[in-house]
Design a protein around this motif. Structure first.
Motif, PDB file in Angstrom:
ATOM      1  N   LEU A  41      15.708  10.061   1.515  1.00 49.79           N
ATOM      2  CA  LEU A  41      16.286  10.171   0.043  1.00 49.79           C
ATOM      3  C   LEU A  41      15.753  12.109   0.424  1.00 49.79           C
ATOM      4  O   LEU A  41      17.160  12.173  -1.076  1.00 49.79           O
ATOM      5  CB  LEU A  41      15.329   9.581  -0.192  1.00 49.79           C
ATOM      6  CG  LEU A  41      15.742   9.540  -1.708  1.00 49.79           C
ATOM      7  CD1 LEU A  41      17.747   8.699  -2.261  1.00 49.79           C
ATOM      8  CD2 LEU A  41      15.186   8.117  -3.157  1.00 49.79           C
ATOM      9  N   LYS A  45      18.968  14.516  -1.060  1.00 47.62           N
ATOM     10  CA  LYS A  45      19.316  14.828  -2.350  1.00 47.62           C
ATOM     11  C   LYS A  45      19.214  16.672  -2.117  1.00 47.62           C
ATOM     12  O   LYS A  45      19.066  17.800  -2.626  1.00 47.62           O
ATOM     13  CB  LYS A  45      17.944  14.811  -3.074  1.00 47.62           C
ATOM     14  CG  LYS A  45      17.856  15.366  -4.536  1.00 47.62           C
ATOM     15  CD  LYS A  45      18.931  15.064  -5.106  1.00 47.62           C
ATOM     16  CE  LYS A  45      18.975  15.932  -6.892  1.00 47.62           C
ATOM     17  NZ  LYS A  45      18.512  17.332  -6.877  1.00 47.62           N
ATOM     18  N   ASP A 105      15.891  17.200 -11.758  1.00 42.51           N
ATOM     19  CA  ASP A 105      16.490  15.862 -11.127  1.00 42.51           C
ATOM     20  C   ASP A 105      15.452  15.527 -10.292  1.00 42.51           C
ATOM     21  O   ASP A 105      15.554  14.824  -9.544  1.00 42.51           O
ATOM     22  CB  ASP A 105      18.022  16.524 -11.109  1.00 42.51           C
ATOM     23  CG  ASP A 105      18.593  16.614 -12.085  1.00 42.51           C
ATOM     24  OD1 ASP A 105      18.371  15.984 -13.315  1.00 42.51           O
ATOM     25  OD2 ASP A 105      19.872  17.502 -11.965  1.00 42.51           O
ATOM     26  N   ASP A 106      15.455  17.045  -9.080  1.00 37.92           N
ATOM     27  CA  ASP A 106      14.716  16.500  -7.874  1.00 37.92           C
ATOM     28  C   ASP A 106      12.966  15.440  -7.683  1.00 37.92           C
ATOM     29  O   ASP A 106      12.959  14.678  -7.542  1.00 37.92           O
ATOM     30  CB  ASP A 106      14.387  17.418  -7.602  1.00 37.92           C
ATOM     31  CG  ASP A 106      15.057  18.827  -7.271  1.00 37.92           C
ATOM     32  OD1 ASP A 106      16.533  18.070  -6.420  1.00 37.92           O
ATOM     33  OD2 ASP A 106      15.365  20.235  -7.294  1.00 37.92           O
ATOM     34  N   VAL A 109      13.830  11.839  -8.967  1.00 37.34           N
ATOM     35  CA  VAL A 109      15.015  10.928  -7.264  1.00 37.34           C
ATOM     36  C   VAL A 109      13.361  10.493  -6.524  1.00 37.34           C
ATOM     37  O   VAL A 109      12.901  10.038  -5.885  1.00 37.34           O
ATOM     38  CB  VAL A 109      15.536  12.202  -6.730  1.00 37.34           C
ATOM     39  CG1 VAL A 109      15.645  11.612  -5.457  1.00 37.34           C
ATOM     40  CG2 VAL A 109      16.839  12.504  -7.615  1.00 37.34           C
ATOM     41  N   SER A 110      12.116  12.517  -7.114  1.00 38.22           N
ATOM     42  CA  SER A 110      10.889  11.831  -5.804  1.00 38.22           C
ATOM     43  C   SER A 110      10.620  10.692  -6.962  1.00 38.22           C
ATOM     44  O   SER A 110      10.125   9.652  -5.830  1.00 38.22           O
ATOM     45  CB  SER A 110      10.077  13.012  -6.442  1.00 38.22           C
ATOM     46  OG  SER A 110      10.469  13.831  -5.276  1.00 38.22           O
ATOM     47  N   GLY A 113      12.550   7.429  -6.099  1.00 35.17           N
ATOM     48  CA  GLY A 113      12.400   6.885  -4.762  1.00 35.17           C
ATOM     49  C   GLY A 113      10.800   6.397  -4.727  1.00 35.17           C
ATOM     50  O   GLY A 113      11.049   5.204  -3.281  1.00 35.17           O
ATOM     51  N   TYR A 116      11.596   3.018  -5.956  1.00 25.42           N
ATOM     52  CA  TYR A 116      12.075   1.918  -4.978  1.00 25.42           C
ATOM     53  C   TYR A 116      12.126   2.102  -3.291  1.00 25.42           C
ATOM     54  O   TYR A 116      11.701   0.762  -3.789  1.00 25.42           O
ATOM     55  CB  TYR A 116      13.942   3.148  -4.540  1.00 25.42           C
ATOM     56  CG  TYR A 116      15.031   2.407  -3.747  1.00 25.42           C
ATOM     57  CD1 TYR A 116      14.677   1.462  -3.733  1.00 25.42           C
ATOM     58  CD2 TYR A 116      15.610   3.274  -3.049  1.00 25.42           C
ATOM     59  CE1 TYR A 116      15.852   0.632  -3.527  1.00 25.42           C
ATOM     60  CE2 TYR A 116      16.296   2.700  -2.315  1.00 25.42           C
ATOM     61  CZ  TYR A 116      16.645   1.629  -2.631  1.00 25.42           C
ATOM     62  OH  TYR A 116      18.077   1.151  -1.085  1.00 25.42           O
ATOM     63  N   PHE A 222      24.226   6.125  -3.466  1.00 25.94           N
ATOM     64  CA  PHE A 222      23.269   6.616  -3.136  1.00 25.94           C
ATOM     65  C   PHE A 222      24.450   7.672  -2.548  1.00 25.94           C
ATOM     66  O   PHE A 222      25.036   8.996  -2.018  1.00 25.94           O
ATOM     67  CB  PHE A 222      22.332   6.265  -2.211  1.00 25.94           C
ATOM     68  CG  PHE A 222      21.147   5.969  -2.779  1.00 25.94           C
ATOM     69  CD1 PHE A 222      21.739   5.811  -5.111  1.00 25.94           C
ATOM     70  CD2 PHE A 222      20.204   5.683  -2.829  1.00 25.94           C
ATOM     71  CE1 PHE A 222      20.393   5.552  -5.873  1.00 25.94           C
ATOM     72  CE2 PHE A 222      19.547   4.665  -3.126  1.00 25.94           C
ATOM     73  CZ  PHE A 222      19.330   4.608  -4.587  1.00 25.94           C
ATOM     74  N   TYR A 226      25.957  11.080  -2.017  1.00 27.31           N
ATOM     75  CA  TYR A 226      25.366  12.930  -1.715  1.00 27.31           C
ATOM     76  C   TYR A 226      26.428  13.035  -0.511  1.00 27.31           C
ATOM     77  O   TYR A 226      25.727  13.988   0.031  1.00 27.31           O
ATOM     78  CB  TYR A 226      24.130  12.445  -0.844  1.00 27.31           C
ATOM     79  CG  TYR A 226      23.208  12.437  -2.472  1.00 27.31           C
ATOM     80  CD1 TYR A 226      23.237  13.459  -2.996  1.00 27.31           C
ATOM     81  CD2 TYR A 226      22.475  11.602  -2.765  1.00 27.31           C
ATOM     82  CE1 TYR A 226      22.259  13.783  -4.547  1.00 27.31           C
ATOM     83  CE2 TYR A 226      21.271  11.152  -3.738  1.00 27.31           C
ATOM     84  CZ  TYR A 226      21.178  12.705  -4.434  1.00 27.31           C
ATOM     85  OH  TYR A 226      20.203  12.458  -5.507  1.00 27.31           O
TER      86      TYR A 226
END
Length: 261
Positions: A41, A45, A105-106, A109-110, A113, A116, A222, A226
């Motif tokens: 992931l 990114k 944003d980073d 996502v972390s 993740g 998830y 996803f 990306y």
């Protein structure tokens, strides 16, 4: 196709005995898969898992998955939620000191993740603790759905399921996958007694079958966002951990949410 089949057989030969054994062996394999999944992931990114943010995320992920095992050495209120909250605070603080190399944003996502991937694998481990029979039932439902949706989709599929996300998937294949999963689950339940099984179990398996397909589509979304073909290449013919375990990461948390785990 040949490479895909061989890889699947090798994976089954390794994963099934590990699931059967359970305990520390299964936990160790899950930890490795979870870290690889998170690194995939990060890579999609455009971030490096071998960074301050990556290490923070890995520690939080492991704490989230194994919070029950760590409760004897940590404060009592330091549960799985606490790991998420702590990771969010530290990662957001890191956006201040990263000189704009690690953004909001980073961090988002972390954190997503960790939830998830962590919730999916944590729920799998908790299902194994409840009983091997229930875990096998769910895995059979997922695998039957995947295999039959693929085979029937290629044979009779005409109407696209989600053309903008995954052009090869069809409505006919999706329906055939769920129906096949229900039939196989019914046969399994006829011969194997499963703890917690009720007259509604087959209905639940149908819902899990559909949830697994949504998990597959989410992973496809996803990759499309990306602009990546596969999340990784650890499994020849199958891609990465997120490619191979996308259904599992969706299905087992649902078992948790409905109260079976």
């Amino acid at each position: 196709m040949k490479e895909r089949i061989i890889t699947a057989l090798v994976m089954a030969a390794i994963f099934i005995p590990v699931v059967y054994t359970g305990g520390w062996l299964l936990g160790s394999i899950i930890a490795i898969l979870a870290i690889i999944g998170l690194s995939e992931l990060f890579k999609m990114k455009g971030n490096n898992i071998l960074s301050i943010e990556g290490v923070i995320s890995i520690v939080a992920l492991m704490g989230f998955i194994f919070s029950a095992e760590l409760r004897d050495i940590l404060p009592q209120n330091f549960n799985s939620d606490a790991w998420i909250h702590l990771a969010a605070i530290i990662l957001l603080i890191q956006t201040v000191f990263s000189k704009n190399n690690f953004s909001f944003d980073d961090a988002a996502v972390s954190i997503l993740g960790i939830i998830y991937i962590g919730f999916g694998f944590k729920s799998l481990l908790e299902t194994r603790e409840i009983g091997l029979e229930l875990l096998i039932l769910v895995l059979i439902t997922i695998w039957t759905t995947d295999i039959c949706a693929y085979l029937f989709g290629r044979k009779i599929g005409k109407h696209k399921l989600a053309p903008n996300i995954s052009p090869n998937k069809t409505i006919e294949g999706s329906v055939a996958g769920t129906v096949s999963a229900i039939l196989v689950a019914g046969i399994y339940l006829y011969f194997i007694e499963v703890a917690g099984a009720t007259t509604w179990t087959l209905v639940l398996m149908a819902l899990l079958s559909m949830a697994g397909q949504f998990g597959d589509l989410v992973e496809s979304a996803f990759k499309r966002y990306y602009n990546t073909k596969d999340s990784g290449n650890i499994f020849p013919g199958h891609g990465g951990v997120l490619d191979r375990f996308d259904s599992i990461l969706f299905v087992f948390p649902i078992l948790n949410l409905v109260g079976l785990v």
